[in-house]
Design a protein around this motif. Structure first.
Motif, PDB file in Angstrom:
ATOM      1  N   LEU A 190     -32.812 -15.382 -23.386  1.00  0.00           N
ATOM      2  CA  LEU A 190     -33.526 -16.520 -22.809  1.00  0.00           C
ATOM      3  C   LEU A 190     -32.549 -17.603 -22.356  1.00  0.00           C
ATOM      4  O   LEU A 190     -32.727 -18.203 -21.285  1.00  0.00           O
ATOM      5  N   GLU A 191     -31.510 -17.854 -23.132  1.00  0.00           N
ATOM      6  CA  GLU A 191     -30.516 -18.858 -22.755  1.00  0.00           C
ATOM      7  C   GLU A 191     -29.768 -18.442 -21.495  1.00  0.00           C
ATOM      8  O   GLU A 191     -29.460 -19.277 -20.635  1.00  0.00           O
ATOM      9  N   ILE A 192     -29.480 -17.155 -21.370  1.00  0.00           N
ATOM     10  CA  ILE A 192     -28.812 -16.657 -20.169  1.00  0.00           C
ATOM     11  C   ILE A 192     -29.715 -16.815 -18.955  1.00  0.00           C
ATOM     12  O   ILE A 192     -29.268 -17.213 -17.868  1.00  0.00           O
ATOM     13  N   GLY A 193     -31.006 -16.518 -19.122  1.00  0.00           N
ATOM     14  CA  GLY A 193     -31.952 -16.691 -18.018  1.00  0.00           C
ATOM     15  C   GLY A 193     -31.992 -18.120 -17.522  1.00  0.00           C
ATOM     16  O   GLY A 193     -31.987 -18.380 -16.307  1.00  0.00           O
ATOM     17  N   VAL A 194     -32.014 -19.061 -18.435  1.00  0.00           N
ATOM     18  CA  VAL A 194     -32.015 -20.484 -18.060  1.00  0.00           C
ATOM     19  C   VAL A 194     -30.728 -20.842 -17.324  1.00  0.00           C
ATOM     20  O   VAL A 194     -30.747 -21.526 -16.289  1.00  0.00           O
ATOM     21  N   ALA A 195     -29.592 -20.374 -17.829  1.00  0.00           N
ATOM     22  CA  ALA A 195     -28.303 -20.665 -17.187  1.00  0.00           C
ATOM     23  C   ALA A 195     -28.256 -20.095 -15.773  1.00  0.00           C
ATOM     24  O   ALA A 195     -27.737 -20.744 -14.851  1.00  0.00           O
ATOM     25  N   PHE A 196     -28.807 -18.906 -15.576  1.00  0.00           N
ATOM     26  CA  PHE A 196     -28.830 -18.305 -14.232  1.00  0.00           C
ATOM     27  C   PHE A 196     -29.614 -19.171 -13.257  1.00  0.00           C
ATOM     28  O   PHE A 196     -29.190 -19.382 -12.115  1.00  0.00           O
ATOM     29  N   TYR A 197     -30.773 -19.668 -13.685  1.00  0.00           N
ATOM     30  CA  TYR A 197     -31.586 -20.507 -12.806  1.00  0.00           C
ATOM     31  C   TYR A 197     -30.901 -21.845 -12.523  1.00  0.00           C
ATOM     32  O   TYR A 197     -30.941 -22.355 -11.402  1.00  0.00           O
ATOM     33  N   GLU A 198     -30.274 -22.415 -13.524  1.00  0.00           N
ATOM     34  CA  GLU A 198     -29.590 -23.696 -13.327  1.00  0.00           C
ATOM     35  C   GLU A 198     -28.396 -23.543 -12.391  1.00  0.00           C
ATOM     36  O   GLU A 198     -28.113 -24.436 -11.576  1.00  0.00           O
ATOM     37  N   MET A 199     -27.694 -22.426 -12.489  1.00  0.00           N
ATOM     38  CA  MET A 199     -26.600 -22.164 -11.555  1.00  0.00           C
ATOM     39  C   MET A 199     -27.122 -22.019 -10.134  1.00  0.00           C
ATOM     40  O   MET A 199     -26.523 -22.554  -9.179  1.00  0.00           O
ATOM     41  N   LEU A 200     -28.230 -21.318  -9.972  1.00  0.00           N
ATOM     42  CA  LEU A 200     -28.822 -21.160  -8.649  1.00  0.00           C
ATOM     43  C   LEU A 200     -29.215 -22.513  -8.064  1.00  0.00           C
ATOM     44  O   LEU A 200     -29.016 -22.778  -6.878  1.00  0.00           O
ATOM     45  N   GLN A 201     -29.763 -23.369  -8.906  1.00  0.00           N
ATOM     46  CA  GLN A 201     -30.145 -24.706  -8.439  1.00  0.00           C
ATOM     47  C   GLN A 201     -28.919 -25.481  -7.957  1.00  0.00           C
ATOM     48  O   GLN A 201     -28.959 -26.124  -6.897  1.00  0.00           O
ATOM     49  N   ALA A 202     -27.814 -25.419  -8.698  1.00  0.00           N
ATOM     50  CA  ALA A 202     -26.594 -26.121  -8.296  1.00  0.00           C
ATOM     51  C   ALA A 202     -26.045 -25.566  -6.992  1.00  0.00           C
ATOM     52  O   ALA A 202     -25.617 -26.323  -6.103  1.00  0.00           O
ATOM     53  N   VAL A 203     -26.056 -24.250  -6.843  1.00  0.00           N
ATOM     54  CA  VAL A 203     -25.561 -23.625  -5.615  1.00  0.00           C
ATOM     55  C   VAL A 203     -26.451 -23.995  -4.433  1.00  0.00           C
ATOM     56  O   VAL A 203     -25.963 -24.291  -3.339  1.00  0.00           O
ATOM     57  N   ASP A 204     -27.754 -23.992  -4.650  1.00  0.00           N
ATOM     58  CA  ASP A 204     -28.693 -24.340  -3.583  1.00  0.00           C
ATOM     59  C   ASP A 204     -28.482 -25.774  -3.103  1.00  0.00           C
ATOM     60  O   ASP A 204     -28.584 -26.062  -1.908  1.00  0.00           O
ATOM     61  N   TYR A 227     -37.298  -8.827 -18.902  1.00  0.00           N
ATOM     62  CA  TYR A 227     -36.721  -9.423 -20.110  1.00  0.00           C
ATOM     63  C   TYR A 227     -37.382 -10.719 -20.561  1.00  0.00           C
ATOM     64  O   TYR A 227     -37.767 -10.844 -21.715  1.00  0.00           O
ATOM     65  N   THR A 228     -37.504 -11.700 -19.677  1.00  0.00           N
ATOM     66  CA  THR A 228     -37.883 -13.028 -20.149  1.00  0.00           C
ATOM     67  C   THR A 228     -39.360 -13.354 -19.992  1.00  0.00           C
ATOM     68  O   THR A 228     -39.897 -14.160 -20.749  1.00  0.00           O
ATOM     69  N   GLY A 229     -40.028 -12.742 -18.994  1.00  0.00           N
ATOM     70  CA  GLY A 229     -41.409 -13.124 -18.744  1.00  0.00           C
ATOM     71  C   GLY A 229     -41.499 -14.596 -18.389  1.00  0.00           C
ATOM     72  O   GLY A 229     -40.686 -15.130 -17.630  1.00  0.00           O
ATOM     73  N   ASP A 230     -42.472 -15.294 -18.968  1.00  0.00           N
ATOM     74  CA  ASP A 230     -42.624 -16.731 -18.722  1.00  0.00           C
ATOM     75  C   ASP A 230     -41.948 -17.583 -19.786  1.00  0.00           C
ATOM     76  O   ASP A 230     -42.180 -18.792 -19.865  1.00  0.00           O
ATOM     77  N   SER A 231     -41.104 -16.976 -20.599  1.00  0.00           N
ATOM     78  CA  SER A 231     -40.497 -17.694 -21.719  1.00  0.00           C
ATOM     79  C   SER A 231     -39.598 -18.837 -21.270  1.00  0.00           C
ATOM     80  O   SER A 231     -39.420 -19.816 -22.001  1.00  0.00           O
ATOM     81  N   VAL A 232     -39.005 -18.729 -20.069  1.00  0.00           N
ATOM     82  CA  VAL A 232     -38.102 -19.787 -19.589  1.00  0.00           C
ATOM     83  C   VAL A 232     -38.755 -20.624 -18.502  1.00  0.00           C
ATOM     84  O   VAL A 232     -38.084 -21.378 -17.811  1.00  0.00           O
ATOM     85  N   LYS A 233     -40.075 -20.501 -18.370  1.00  0.00           N
ATOM     86  CA  LYS A 233     -40.768 -21.188 -17.269  1.00  0.00           C
ATOM     87  C   LYS A 233     -40.573 -22.697 -17.329  1.00  0.00           C
ATOM     88  O   LYS A 233     -40.314 -23.344 -16.320  1.00  0.00           O
TER      89      LYS A 233
END
Length: 241
Positions: A190-204, A227-233
């Protein structure tokens, strides 16, 4: 480790030996010798990585993956100061001009991350070498060692990932281990999923145009579906989708 015999150890009945096989014995004595060196652990770790990351006449090109595998076995059997230097190498590659430039990778960048194909055509780069070596090391790591990756992503890599190439490299780096995280440390997944989205936001926010949005979305959708479903929503509701 390659299974060749006779090895340096005497032939014996390994069922009644301290070690289960010659490879385990070789690994143990190698680690003892490395820890006995009168130099800091990080210097030994960097020297182990340099066996394949720098030109070595004694390492045949056709066997480089076997050498990477052996380095992974040895370095993960050593204490943390020896193998944590891999993180520094990854940061160095992420910050290199090859990944920070938005125009350096003309054409299809995924081909440059295919170490086997690049190696066979003599077109490999340092970034693909480090990627392959990181996979070899992490493949042999315990789940306790791998549990440092989420912190490494969020605290060390996230501040420096600003280009699409950097983002793709991080996804290639961690992607093969998502199944293991899901099975052995769901919290880390779950922590990795959040980090992936935050990186995408910074790149965007940093890039004027994203050229590989389809593969990025496919990868993140796979993570959500498998893997994560809505857990990191809640953590990524403001990130671009």
């Amino acid at each position: 480790m390659a299974g060749k015999s006779p090895g340096p150890f005497p032939n014996c009945d390994w069922r009644f030996n301290e070690f289960p096989n010659p490879a385990a014995h070789a690994l143990h004595v190698t680690c003892v010798e490395l820890m006995a060196l009168a130099v800091p652990g990080k210097d030994v770790g960097n020297a182990l990585l340099n066996v394949v990351l720098t030109s070595q006449p004694l390492v045949p090109r056709e066997n480089v993956t076997a050498w990477m595998n052996a380095i992974g076995l040895v370095i993960t059997a050593l204490p943390e100061p020896y193998w944590i230097v891999l993180h520094d190498r990854i940061v160095s590659v992420i910050s290199s001009p090859a990944l920070t430039s938005e125009t350096a990778w003309a054409g299809y960048p995924f081909a440059l991350l295919d170490f086997t194909a690049c190696h066979q055509s003599y077109s490999e780069m340092n970034c693909s070498y480090v990627l392959a070596l990181a996979h070899a090391v992490w493949h042999h790591s315990s789940i306790g060692q791998l549990s440092l990756i989420p912190k490494f992503l969020s605290e060390t890599l996230k501040p420096v990932v600003l280009t699409e190439f950097q983002l793709l490299y991080v996804y290639h780096l961690v992607g093969p281990f998502l199944q293991r995280f899901q099975q052995e440390r769901t919290r880390c997944m779950l922590e990795i999923g959040v980090a992936f989205y935050e990186m995408l936001q910074a790149v965007d926010q940093h890039c004027s145009h994203l050229s590989y949005m389809d593969p990025i979305c496919d990868f993140l959708y796979h993570i959500k579906y498998m893997y994560t479903g809505d857990s990191v929503k809640e953590q990524h509701t403001h990130a671009p989708m």
